[in-house]
Scaffold this active site. Sequence first.
Site, mmCIF file in Angstrom:
data_model
loop_
_atom_site.group_PDB
_atom_site.id
_atom_site.type_symbol
_atom_site.label_atom_id
_atom_site.label_comp_id
_atom_site.label_asym_id
_atom_site.label_seq_id
_atom_site.Cartn_x
_atom_site.Cartn_y
_atom_site.Cartn_z
ATOM 1 C CB SER A 63 -0.788 0.001 1.066
ATOM 2 O OG SER A 63 -1.783 1.162 1.218
ATOM 3 C CE1 TYR B 9 -4.134 -1.795 4.727
ATOM 4 C CE2 TYR B 9 -3.105 0.096 4.140
ATOM 5 C CZ TYR B 9 -3.895 -0.822 3.850
ATOM 6 O OH TYR B 9 -3.912 -0.912 2.231
#
Length: 348
Positions: A172, A185
């Site tokens: 990501s 995350y």
Amino acid sequence: MPRARTFAISAAAGLGAALALRARQRHDARQYSFHGRTVAITGGSRGLGLVLAREFAQEGARLALLARDRAELDRAARELTARGAEVLTIICDVRDRADVQAAVARIIEHYGTLDVLVNNAGVISSGPVEHLGLADFDNALDVHFHGPLYTMLAALPHFRRQGGGRVVNIASIGGLIAVPHLLPYSASKFALVGLSDGMRAELARDNILITTVCPGLMRTGSPPNVLIKGRHRAEYAWFALADALPGLTIAADRAARQIVEACRRGDPALTITLPARAAALANALSPRLTARALALVNRLLPKPTGPAGDIAQTGWQSQSPLAPSPLTHLSDVATLANNEVPDQATLA
């Protein structure tokens, strides 16, 4: 002058050789076909995993979908089979190494081979750090770091025996720049980027090509399944709105096509969306300015609340007049299209 002329000629020759090599690599990449190859996708029952499965199926690949939910796997398999794909579904928790080893062994037993591994399974906890516990960080690391590590270690002996393989690790932009309110995350995606890049360097000699993918905001339809902490409705509203903004986000099918092509070429890395690439460049060129910008963003996000904020709720449980709403329409369409709606949930 003779030295300058010699240098210019050498430089031109070097550039020509580099361009020729690059052209040869692109030609070779175009020759790599997914037709008849076995592609395994973790988290393949919904969201980006399902969209990637559609893309690989269109290329003629045989699919192995790994996920924890049998009902979701069955729905995904019915759709893909109706499209003419050959699909094997396996209930697998990537946090459990024994589960992963058994799943990889079953894929190889069923299809006789494994050619492409896509580590896509993911989990997101959104909220201020004051409401995030160690369990949130542990779970994110188990899914985003240990999961890909387990799958790669399980597939590695087979890849070596057959003379090569391809791996796509879905990280990501949050693995390149830490995003406020997404600390578990981001931390776990940073870990995955390091693992993926290191594995690529060490396994290239075995013709195992690893691609690290760092997407920006994608409209995969996942926000309703995000775990929300803090001021649940306000926290979910900003998350859902950001996920639906045209211009800052990309449709999942467009992102999936880029990922498949990067895998075909064996690219070392892919960062998806112009805003994500710009953010990564800005952070590299001016970390101080990026840090200030992110601190400003954090000030605009919902503030911590009382003990009730420590309890996680799903996006489905945190809906408000803003989410879902016409402002989240693009993301809501993706939620319906990509198998993100649980049996008991409906979009308002």
